[in-house]
Structure formats: C-alpha cells, structure tokens
Design a protein around this motif. Sequence first.
Motif: not given
Length: 76
Positions: A48-63
Amino acid sequence: MNEKERNLRIAESICAEFAWNGQRFREGDYVALLDGKIVAVADNPDDAIATLRTLEPDPTRGMVVEVTHPLVEVIR
C-alpha cells in the motif's frame, strides 16, 4: 476541508463500516488514501505504501490505514 481532514474522514468511515462509497473492505486490508481518494488496497502495508509513494513521493501527503475493528482500552 484540507487533504488530511478528507483522508481522516474516509479512514474513520472505512474502519467503522468496512466500506466507503460502495466499496467494501475486509479486516486486515491496508487502504492507501491520497487527496481524499482511495488509491490502493493491499493485503500488507508495504504494498500500500509503495503504491502511494509511486503516485506521490512526498511523505507528508497521503496515508495508509489498516482496516480493523476499533479497540477499546480499559484502564483500571
């Protein structure tokens, strides 16, 4: 309402009802949220984190939220 508030509202609904906007989830699913939208559902947090970071590399965005029943803590 900012992104964090939208994501939290969706996360609370998912954990309370195991559903959001017609989509159902199982206990143990990991749901990635970005901009108030579900962007991934996985059976482990790493995917889940890998997919999120692929779409948005900024670690302050998303959850990422684990779908589970709420725990009640009792302190005596």
